[in-house]
Design an enzyme around this catalytic site. Structure first.
Site, mmCIF file in Angstrom:
data_model
loop_
_atom_site.group_PDB
_atom_site.id
_atom_site.type_symbol
_atom_site.label_atom_id
_atom_site.label_comp_id
_atom_site.label_asym_id
_atom_site.label_seq_id
_atom_site.Cartn_x
_atom_site.Cartn_y
_atom_site.Cartn_z
ATOM 1 N N HIS A 1 -6.785 -4.382 -1.388
ATOM 2 C CA HIS A 1 -6.036 -5.634 -1.373
ATOM 3 C C HIS A 1 -6.219 -6.427 -2.647
ATOM 4 C CE1 HIS A 1 -6.539 -4.538 2.854
ATOM 5 N NE2 HIS A 1 -5.290 -4.925 2.922
ATOM 6 N N HIS B 1 0.830 -1.217 0.000
ATOM 7 C CA HIS B 1 0.000 0.000 0.000
ATOM 8 C C HIS B 1 0.858 1.259 0.000
ATOM 9 C CE1 HIS B 1 -3.154 -2.758 0.933
ATOM 10 N NE2 HIS B 1 -2.727 -2.995 2.158
#
Lengths: 207, 334
Positions: free
Chosen positions: B220, B57
């Protein structure tokens, strides 16, 4: 049943999870985030590394260490869930002089209660509990019918496999798959799948 | 899979080594525990701020460590929450006596691991820990039938604002309350043009045809709520802004921080184009943009797409937003 049987279980489970890592990740890709196989493999390989370097006096000591290793190495939801399972399973065997079918049953119940406390799942949520719950029931029924550990675990593993298969049509209500809503239906739950592999391994090794 | 990597198993640790090598002036990296520390942590009298989560991320969270933001970030495997040992180690290391706040994104794994860490810390005694869970993603219904809303874009804004408050020396209960207030006033929605490939998996998490998009994605690489035919940016902006605005709801006369975030694989030219659409929609709704943020801040590997986050602000939140920050991922005024 001595500590060696449980060492065999953990080593066998590590081998099976390694072989199935890509399969578990593929299942997780469909309704999760494509890491379940890699995570379980990493955790159980860490357990193997512990087994290679340490000898354990008792089953409870061994299984608690296995649980802590999973908590420390796996991450995600499966780390705390499987870690808690083995921690509680091991704790339930502490001080038990003869590990028989009844003692293993108590340990299984304690382990699954730990999974429930941590994950707060209910039957039908499309989680690993959908494999654990029927497995416990089948185990208890087999022991009540006079079965020894091995056959009782075989019955448990067969029930877990049915529970795993039954997750396919379910809509997930826990974990990352729940974000998909109705789109999670039609896919087999990766957690119920790894649970079944671990129970099948137990049936092969604990007798 | 075509990636700038050596071995899929080494991606996280080698990237952390890279952060340590690139930012020795601001960061200290515990490679064994996979923790990125602010170089001068712990700061006496300051509440320690810790976050963490799966890797992939970037710049979140390690890139938000530094003056005015986090004291430490725990890095998990790609898309996998870190483990309690890391959070325990980080908590102890940044506690300077004023306590520690854990900033946790609402994902089953992150919440469970941070919970275990808090239990272990309590058993270990000493450090006062509070937790705030971010859950701003309107794509997920917050109900008994889901794991609850995901923590996404608002996490970045929260770490900045709460980081400023901690830097000022505000005490733990006040810092934790502020964190909850920011989360309560923030909402997000994201979409993807492509999936992404987790290095260990080696292939894209889902398949998306050239003429399709996923709306309501998380961070995700998981599929979203809906797969739709690709649409012009103007329509996509409305698909993201409308559910966000109506959820809080943001009303005429409100002031917001408007955040258009790239998922990792979308160029800035498209993000600014999206921001233009978002700003016009907000203008039409009578919502004032007090501050804006455009760029890749909370990503999903190389996924193409974007998310829109709105945070309703007052003068105090704007003041904290404007306060100096010096991290690899965000820097101004310092």
């Amino acid at each position: 049943m001595g500590v060696d049987a449980f060492v065999n279980w953990l080593r066998d489970a590590a081998g099976v999870l390694h072989e199935n890592a890509a399969y578990l990740t593929e299942l997780d890709s469909a309704i999760g985030d494509a890491d379940h196989g890699a995570n379980m493999d990493r955790g159980f390989q860490a357990i193997v590394a512990v087994l290679d370097g340490t000898s354990f006096e008792s089953a409870d000591e061994l299984l608690k260490k296995a649980g802590m290793t999973l908590v420390s190495k796996v991450g995600g939801a499966s780390g705390p869930l499987y870690g808690t399972f083995f921690l509680r399973f091991g704790t339930a065997l502490a001080g038990v002089s003869s590990i028989n079918a009844e003692a293993v049953g108590k340990a299984l119940h304690a382990g699954v209660e730990g999974v429930l406390a941590r994950g707060k799942a209910e039957l039908g949520d499309k989680t690993m509990y959908d494999a654990w719950a029927p497995a416990l029931e089948a185990y208890d029924a087999a022991v009540a019918g006079g079965s020894e550990v091995g056959p009782a675990l075989t019955a448990a593993a067969e029930a877990a496999a049915k529970g795993r298969d039954a997750t396919v049509p379910l809509v997930a209500r826990k974990g990352r798959a729940s974000y998909l809503g109705e789109r999670s239906a039609g896919h087999q739950d990766p957690g119920a799948t790894s649970t079944t592999l671990i129970l099948e391994s137990a049936a092969r090794t604990l007798a | 899979m075509k990636k700038l990597i050596n071995d899929p198993g080494d991606v996280v640790s080698e990237a952390l080594q890279g952060m340590a090598a690139a930012h020795p002036d601001r960061l200290r990296v515990d490679l064994e525990n996979r923790i990125v520390y602010r170089k001068d942590a712990p700061r006496p009298g300051k509440v320690g701020l810790i976050s963490g989560g799966g890797s992939g991320h970037e710049p979140m969270h390690g890139g938000f460590v530094g003056l005015g933001m986090l004291d430490a970030a725990c890095a998990g495997e790609v898309f996998t929450s870190p483990v309690p040992d890391q959070m325990m180690a980080a908590t102890k290391a940044v506690d300077a006596g004023a306590g520690v706040l854990h900033i946790v994104k609402n994902y089953t794994g992150d919440v469970m691991n941070f919970e275990m860490a808090a239990e272990l810390a309590a058993a270990d005694a000493g450090t006062e820990v509070q937790s705030v869970v971010t859950n701003d993603d309107v794509a997920v219904q917050d109900s008994l039938y889901t794991a609850g809303r995901r923590g996404v874009g608002v996490t970045v804004l929260l770490e900045k604002i709460v980081g400023a408050a901690a830097e000022e020396g505000q005490p733990l209960p006040q810092v934790a309350d502020l964190a909850r207030r920011v989360n309560d006033n923030g909402r997000s929605m994201g979409m993807a043009l492509t999936s992404c490939t987790v290095p260990a998996a080696g292939k894209p998490t889902f398949d998306l045809a050239d003429n399709e998009m996923e709306v309501g994605i998380g961070i995700h690489g998981e599929p979203g709520r809906q797969r739709l035919p690709l649409a012009p940016a103007r329509e996509i902006a409305a698909m993201l802004v409308d559910p966000v605005v109506t959820d809080l709801p943001y009303q005429q006369g409100d002031s917001v921080i408007a955040f258009v975030n790239g998922m990792g694989g979308t160029p800035l030219i498209e993000l600014y184009l999206m921001y233009n659409e978002v700003a016009q929609l907000l203008d039409r709704a009578g919502i004032t943009v007090a501050r804006s943020l455009v760029g890749n801040y909370i990503t999903s590997l190389e996924m193409a797409g974007c998310s829109v986050t709105l945070l309703k602000v007052d003068d105090e939140l704007v003041r904290l937003w404007d306060a100096p920050v010096n991290t690899p991922g965000l820097r101004w005024g310092a």
